[in-house]
Design an enzyme around this catalytic site. Structure first.
Site, PDB file in Angstrom:
ATOM      1  N   GLU A  44     -13.955 -14.964   0.637  1.00 39.96           N
ATOM      2  CA  GLU A  44     -14.765 -14.146  -0.257  1.00 39.96           C
ATOM      3  C   GLU A  44     -13.857 -13.228  -1.072  1.00 39.96           C
ATOM      4  O   GLU A  44     -12.906 -12.633  -0.545  1.00 39.96           O
ATOM      5  CB  GLU A  44     -15.743 -13.327   0.583  1.00 39.96           C
ATOM      6  CG  GLU A  44     -16.610 -12.363  -0.186  1.00 39.96           C
ATOM      7  CD  GLU A  44     -17.451 -11.508   0.742  1.00 39.96           C
ATOM      8  OE1 GLU A  44     -18.265 -10.708   0.237  1.00 39.96           O
ATOM      9  OE2 GLU A  44     -17.303 -11.636   1.985  1.00 39.96           O
ATOM     10  N   ASN A  54      -3.463  -2.534   3.604  1.00 44.53           N
ATOM     11  CA  ASN A  54      -4.243  -3.743   3.861  1.00 44.53           C
ATOM     12  C   ASN A  54      -5.671  -3.406   4.280  1.00 44.53           C
ATOM     13  O   ASN A  54      -6.302  -4.123   5.052  1.00 44.53           O
ATOM     14  CB  ASN A  54      -3.564  -4.669   4.878  1.00 44.53           C
ATOM     15  CG  ASN A  54      -3.065  -3.949   6.096  1.00 44.53           C
ATOM     16  OD1 ASN A  54      -3.691  -2.996   6.544  1.00 44.53           O
ATOM     17  ND2 ASN A  54      -1.945  -4.396   6.638  1.00 44.53           N
ATOM     18  N   GLY A 107       2.981 -11.888  -2.755  1.00 54.23           N
ATOM     19  CA  GLY A 107       3.643 -11.317  -1.593  1.00 54.23           C
ATOM     20  C   GLY A 107       4.857 -12.139  -1.224  1.00 54.23           C
ATOM     21  O   GLY A 107       5.162 -13.157  -1.860  1.00 54.23           O
ATOM     22  N   ASP A 166      -0.773  -4.853  12.087  1.00 51.43           N
ATOM     23  CA  ASP A 166      -0.033  -4.415  10.898  1.00 51.43           C
ATOM     24  C   ASP A 166      -0.933  -3.535  10.035  1.00 51.43           C
ATOM     25  O   ASP A 166      -0.905  -3.610   8.815  1.00 51.43           O
ATOM     26  CB  ASP A 166       0.447  -5.636  10.106  1.00 51.43           C
ATOM     27  CG  ASP A 166       1.481  -5.285   9.046  1.00 51.43           C
ATOM     28  OD1 ASP A 166       2.190  -4.276   9.227  1.00 51.43           O
ATOM     29  OD2 ASP A 166       1.558  -5.991   8.028  1.00 51.43           O
ATOM     30  N   ASP A 212      -5.549  -9.227   5.232  1.00 50.45           N
ATOM     31  CA  ASP A 212      -4.219  -9.567   5.746  1.00 50.45           C
ATOM     32  C   ASP A 212      -4.189  -9.510   7.272  1.00 50.45           C
ATOM     33  O   ASP A 212      -3.589  -8.630   7.869  1.00 50.45           O
ATOM     34  CB  ASP A 212      -3.159  -8.637   5.157  1.00 50.45           C
ATOM     35  CG  ASP A 212      -1.746  -9.154   5.415  1.00 50.45           C
ATOM     36  OD1 ASP A 212      -1.601 -10.354   5.731  1.00 50.45           O
ATOM     37  OD2 ASP A 212      -0.786  -8.366   5.302  1.00 50.45           O
TER      38      ASP A 212
END
Length: 312
Positions: A200, A250, A90, A245, A262
């Site tokens: 995880e 995400n 990213g 967001d 995220d």
């Protein structure tokens, strides 16, 4: 998220022998051993290229994930982390796949957890490589204790960008912990070390779970996924937060279960001047995506319900 390249796998070239064992009885005046004490169990062999000793033993309690620790979590000091490659790149961070394994010839103790686990390591970039574009809208309502750091971040200096990378990592780790405590489906936050957040790994084998945006379902078949996403929005709102967001990019889908990723920009709706606006945007983004796939739901209705949870 995309799968890591096969040629990035590093195979250990050394068999790690079992460490010598030792035992000691506490004296009548010694302090009792804490429950989370991990007996060091290091091998004489050194990790090879692409490996490191597990960073778990050096982590402080506040740098570790919430208790109770999952049974699959590897906490042995003899464990070795092997980097298997990049899962996703990213603008602000890269996600790596990490194999944390205790060698077979090392005997596990009662507090060592599992023997092997795959973890996702999200590493926020330093000032030389990062291209931070996180808007200050997410930071409104937050404060940094160090005024020098705050001024440096405002100026965008090298030091400020380094501080910002660390703050985003800490914010993500904290948000994952908060959401996990709320019972929300997020990757369990294993630990944080500087600008690296270990969590995880959600997927099958070494293949990462697909994003919601990659699902082939449409129309009424999307109902169970929408209901899960709406519940995520409402549970967050009930606790006073918005993702900030949220989108189909995400949210992961793993075995029919939606998982949120995220989350460093998690917004306190009441303390952030734009909190309600960001909550409304979350609702609009996900509802518009479902509508484009043939499952039409009003984002106004979801937003009104979420606001009722925040201020009700």
């Amino acid at each position: 998220m995309s799968s890591h390249p096969d040629d990035s796998v590093v195979t250990p070239s050394t068999t790690l022998p079992a460490p010598p064992t030792a035992s000691a009885s506490p004296t009548p005046h010694s302090s009792p051993i804490p429950d989370d004490f991990v007996v060091p169990a290091f091998s004489t062999a050194e990790p090879v290229d692409g490996q490191r000793w597990s960073t778990w033993p050096a982590a402080t309690p506040t740098e570790r994930g919430p208790r109770p620790w999952p049974s699959w979590l590897v906490t042995s000091a003899a464990a070795v982390d092997t980097e298997l490659g990049v899962v996703k790149s990213g603008k602000e961070a890269d996600l790596f796949l990490i194999d944390r394994t205790v060698p077979d010839d090392v005997e596990l103790g009662p507090l060592d957890g599992g023997r092997r686990v795959l973890l996702a390591a999200k590493r926020y970039r330093g000032p030389e490589q990062s291209d931070f574009h996180r808007s200050s809208q997410y930071r409104e309502g937050r404060r940094t204790r160090n005024t020098r750091d705050g001024r440096a971040m405002a100026r965008g200096s090298t030091h400020g960008r380094r501080v910002q990378a660390g703050l985003w990592a800490a914010a993500e780790f904290d948000a994952l912990g908060r959401m996990h405590a709320l019972g929300l489906p997020v990757p369990y936050p294993v630990q944080i070390s500087g600008t690296e957040v270990l969590m995880e790994f959600i997927g099958d084998g070494t293949a990462a779970a697909p994003r919601l945006a990659q699902t082939r379902a449409d129309g009424a078949d999307l109902r169970p996924l929408f209901e899960q996403v709406a519940e995520i929005v409402l549970v967050l709102a009930r606790a006073g937060f918005a993702h900030g967001d949220l989108s189909a990019y995400n949210l992961l889908v793993h075995e029919g279960r939606v998982v949120v990723i995220d989350v460093p920009q998690l917004v306190d709706v009441a303390s952030n001047p734009r909190g309600a606006e960001l909550l409304e945007r979350d609702c609009r983004n996900v509802c518009d995506w479902f509508a484009r796939r043939g499952f039409d739901r009003s984002h106004d209705h979801l937003f009104a319900e979420a606001l009722g949870e925040v201020f009700g």
